[in-house]
Design a protein around this motif. Sequence first.
Motif, short mmCIF file in Angstrom:
data_model
loop_
_atom_site.label_atom_id
_atom_site.label_comp_id
_atom_site.label_asym_id
_atom_site.label_seq_id
_atom_site.Cartn_x
_atom_site.Cartn_y
_atom_site.Cartn_z
N LEU A 14 -5.11 15.07 1.17
CA LEU A 14 -5.13 16.44 1.42
C LEU A 14 -3.98 17.16 2.04
O LEU A 14 -3.66 18.32 1.83
CB LEU A 14 -6.53 16.81 2.18
CG LEU A 14 -7.73 16.36 1.87
CD1 LEU A 14 -8.66 16.71 2.81
CD2 LEU A 14 -8.13 17.23 0.72
N THR A 15 -3.42 16.18 2.82
CA THR A 15 -2.20 16.73 3.37
C THR A 15 -1.02 15.43 3.36
O THR A 15 -1.41 14.44 3.35
CB THR A 15 -2.39 17.17 5.06
OG1 THR A 15 -2.92 16.06 5.65
CG2 THR A 15 -3.28 18.23 4.92
N GLY A 16 -0.12 16.19 3.99
CA GLY A 16 1.42 14.93 4.00
C GLY A 16 2.08 15.10 2.77
O GLY A 16 2.00 15.76 1.59
N LYS A 19 0.46 14.90 -0.75
CA LYS A 19 -0.76 15.64 -0.98
C LYS A 19 -0.90 15.72 -2.40
O LYS A 19 -0.05 15.98 -3.33
CB LYS A 19 -0.39 16.94 -0.36
CG LYS A 19 -1.41 18.01 -0.80
CD LYS A 19 -0.95 19.46 0.02
CE LYS A 19 -1.83 20.68 -0.29
NZ LYS A 19 -1.55 21.65 0.45
N ASN A 68 -7.21 12.80 6.49
CA ASN A 68 -6.19 13.36 5.51
C ASN A 68 -6.66 13.01 4.11
O ASN A 68 -6.20 13.35 3.21
CB ASN A 68 -5.01 13.03 5.63
CG ASN A 68 -4.16 13.48 6.90
OD1 ASN A 68 -4.90 14.32 7.66
ND2 ASN A 68 -3.38 12.53 7.50
#
Length: 101
Positions: A14-16, A19, A68
């Motif tokens: 979801l993030t980073g 993604k 995440n």
Amino acid sequence: MAAKLKKGDTVIVLTGKDKGKSGEITSVNPTANKAVVEGVNTAIRHTKQSSTSQGGRLAKAMPIDLSNLALTDKAGKATRVGFRMEGDKKVRYAKTTGEAI
């Protein structure tokens, strides 16, 4: 607390920096709240040559925080995980479709 994400689940990041990438969970560490996902969050590890293995630069998947990651449903979209009782068993299900996992 039952595990929402387990080894063998297909998840999406979801993030980073990774993604949008997806992969299969190879290991989970619930005490550290992290999981290792195949092909995601890779780092280069330099290994010395030995009689058993070839040395060089090897890509290794590093742990990523469970917050995440999101489980993917049959359509390949991210979904949250819920729990319900089916008979006398506790079953995980995808909140978007309602299907048991």
